[in-house]
Design an enzyme around this catalytic site. Structure first.
Site, PDB file in Angstrom:
ATOM      1  N   ASP A 125       0.982  -1.002   4.207  1.00  0.00           N
ATOM      2  CA  ASP A 125       2.019  -1.256   3.203  1.00  0.00           C
ATOM      3  C   ASP A 125       1.442  -2.115   2.085  1.00  0.00           C
ATOM      4  OD1 ASP A 125       4.644  -1.413   2.061  1.00  0.00           O
ATOM      5  OD2 ASP A 125       4.796  -3.441   2.890  1.00  0.00           O
TER       6      ASP A 125
ATOM      7  N   ASP B 128      -0.063  -0.825  -1.964  1.00  0.00           N
ATOM      8  CA  ASP B 128       0.430  -1.337  -3.250  1.00  0.00           C
ATOM      9  C   ASP B 128      -0.737  -1.859  -4.078  1.00  0.00           C
ATOM     10  OD1 ASP B 128       3.095  -0.782  -2.790  1.00  0.00           O
ATOM     11  OD2 ASP B 128       3.789  -2.771  -3.401  1.00  0.00           O
TER      12      ASP B 128
ATOM     13  N   ASP C 247      -8.444  -8.884   5.286  1.00  0.00           N
ATOM     14  CA  ASP C 247      -8.566  -9.799   4.142  1.00  0.00           C
ATOM     15  C   ASP C 247      -9.759  -9.403   3.271  1.00  0.00           C
ATOM     16  OD1 ASP C 247     -10.132 -10.520   6.331  1.00  0.00           O
ATOM     17  OD2 ASP C 247      -9.867 -12.678   6.079  1.00  0.00           O
TER      18      ASP C 247
ATOM     19  N   TYR D 185       6.866  -3.140  12.040  1.00  0.00           N
ATOM     20  CA  TYR D 185       8.085  -2.534  11.513  1.00  0.00           C
ATOM     21  C   TYR D 185       9.045  -2.115  12.622  1.00  0.00           C
ATOM     22  CZ  TYR D 185       6.607  -2.165   6.631  1.00  0.00           C
ATOM     23  OH  TYR D 185       6.259  -2.430   5.336  1.00  0.00           O
TER      24      TYR D 185
ATOM     25  N   LYS E  20      -7.522  -6.643  11.893  1.00  0.00           N
ATOM     26  CA  LYS E  20      -7.728  -8.096  11.922  1.00  0.00           C
ATOM     27  C   LYS E  20      -8.206  -8.430  13.339  1.00  0.00           C
ATOM     28  CE  LYS E  20      -7.484 -12.196  10.020  1.00  0.00           C
ATOM     29  NZ  LYS E  20      -8.411 -12.604   8.930  1.00  0.00           N
TER      30      LYS E  20
HETATM   31  C1  IPM Z   1       6.863   1.573   1.309  1.00  0.00           C
HETATM   32  C2  IPM Z   1       7.991   0.614   1.097  1.00  0.00           C
HETATM   33  C3  IPM Z   1       8.789   0.522   2.406  1.00  0.00           C
HETATM   34  C4  IPM Z   1       7.842   0.036   3.472  1.00  0.00           C
HETATM   35  C5  IPM Z   1      10.043  -0.373   2.307  1.00  0.00           C
HETATM   36  C6  IPM Z   1      10.967   0.095   1.210  1.00  0.00           C
HETATM   37  C7  IPM Z   1      10.755  -0.481   3.613  1.00  0.00           C
HETATM   38  O1  IPM Z   1       7.508  -0.626   0.695  1.00  0.00           O
HETATM   39  O2  IPM Z   1       7.130   2.765   1.571  1.00  0.00           O
HETATM   40  O3  IPM Z   1       5.709   1.149   1.204  1.00  0.00           O
HETATM   41  O4  IPM Z   1       7.620  -1.173   3.610  1.00  0.00           O
HETATM   42  O5  IPM Z   1       7.303   0.870   4.207  1.00  0.00           O
HETATM   43 MG    MG Z   2       5.431  -0.695   0.361  1.00  0.00          MG
END
Ligand code: IPM
Ligand code: MG
Length: 364
Positions: free
Chosen positions: A251, A255, A227, A146, A195
């Site tokens: 990240d 999710d 993975d 990032y 990884k």
């Molecule tokens: C998160 C989001 C952010 C990230 C985006 C919106 C830049 O996906 O907070 O997980 O990738 O960190």
């Molecule tokens: Mg995210």
């Protein structure tokens, strides 16, 4: 106690869910005689509309002058919103990345919990979800891909893009220490995810995590390739307590972990630096498709406010009250549309975003 809160309502459903979280904060601070004040801070699309940029130095300053920041969500529909016609460094997300960096918010805590009341929403097989799970992803937030150098050029006539994944040992050590400290207060297990079979940055990650682990003989450490971790999260999420990982892996895995709970509208998060300061936000996005309809689920933001009381102010009793209120409201059968069982179970009652906020505030 005096609580100076910065509020980034943001975009999409952000303003609606922050409004409800404030109701609950007002109720709990009134109950215990605390004094709470809010300063509205513009970030993301809301800031672009006013200032042309997703984060101004004044906004950063206002955040720094707060004890903690409560955030809704930022960003819009990338296909239709004019914000996404801007160059990448002027889009809403750039504001979020910039504030993380400016405030040194290197530790991102993302709990993923399977709520008993919502177990039916879990997409996993019954025998997998039966024992429930309660894990926390500790994601490094200010390093890695990032924030490494990036560029797009033309090399030998070919469009070529480079992103750099860079970590130094101090950046790894400080997040590892956070993970071990938190594991101590939970079930004493850290799974460090990398990884290391391919990446140098992961091999350094693993070495430094092992060094930190030497100071925590009471915490059980294991290493897992990313993975495999993605697979294990759907196969057997109950095996995890704290998952420690770098920015990009965190990240993606966070999710996945939230989806596995079946109720992403319920999950809070905290981004912390070396002080008591933190930025607290729901794990979900700005959901522009349902913005302004008063149907969003404010619970993740309400629970983020609870995390704020716990981590930035050491107000555990107040945080407990909020978490208890949320459980109570769910037990009574109240559901926003996103967590309403398919076909609408007879024991459940549909409620709006603002009703959900009221119900929680009333139960404080
Ligand atoms: C998160 C989001 C952010 C990230 C985006 C919106 C830049 O996906 O907070 O997980 O990738 O960190
Ligand atoms: Mg995210």
């Amino acid at each position: 106690m005096k609580l100076k809160i910065g509020c980034i309502s943001g975009d999409g459903i952000g303003p609606e869910i922050v409004r409800e979280a404030k109701k609950v904060l007002d109720a709990v601070t009134a109950k215990y005689g605390h004094e709470i004040s809010y300063t509205e801070i513009l970030m993301g699309g809301a800031s672009i509309d006013v200032h042309g940029v997703p984060l101004t130095p004044e906004a950063v300053q206002a955040a720094k002058e707060s004890d903690a920041v409560l955030m809704g969500s930022i960003g819009g529909d990338a296909n239709t919103s004019p914000w996404y016609k801007l160059p990448p460094d002027r889009r809403p997300e750039a504001g979020l990345l910039a504030i993380r960096k400016e405030l040194g918010l290197f530790a991102n805590l993302r709990p993923a919990v399977l709520y008993e009341e919502l177990a039916d929403a879990c997409p996993l097989k019954k025998e997998t979800s039966e024992e429930g799970f309660d894990l926390l992803i500790m994601r490094e937030l200010t390093g890695g891909l990032y924030f490494g150098e990036r560029r797009t050029t033309v090399e030998n006539g070919l469009r070529t893009a480079v992103d750099t994944l860079v970590y130094n040992e101090n950046e790894i050590r400080r997040i590892a220490i956070r993970a071990f400290d938190i594991a101590r207060k939970r079930r004493g297990k850290v799974t460090s995810v990398d990884k290391a079979n391919v990446l140098d940055s992961s091999r350094l990650w693993r070495a430094v995590v092992n060094e930190v682990a030497a100071d925590y003989p009471d915490v059980e450490l294991s290493h897992m390739l990313v993975d495999n971790c993605a697979m294990q999260l759907v196969k057997d999420p109950a095996q995890f307590d704290v998952i420690l990982t770098e920015n990009m892996f965190g990240d993606i895995l966070s999710d996945e972990a939230s989806m596995v709970t079946g109720s992403i509208g319920m999950l809070a998060s905290a981004s912390l630096n070396d002080t008591k300061f933190g930025l607290y936000e729901p794990s979900h996005g700005s959901a522009p498709d349902i913005a302004g309809k008063n149907i969003a689920n404010p619970i993740a933001t309400i629970l983020s406010a609870a995390m704020m009381l716990r981590y930035s102010f050491d107000l555990d009793r107040e945080a407990d009250d909020i978490e208890r209120a949320v459980k109570q409201v769910l037990k009574e059968g109240f559901r926003t549309v996103d967590i309403m069982p398919e076909g609408g179970a007879a024991s459940c009652r549909k409620c709006s975003c603002s009703e959900m906020g009221d119900l929680n505030a009333e139960r404080i």
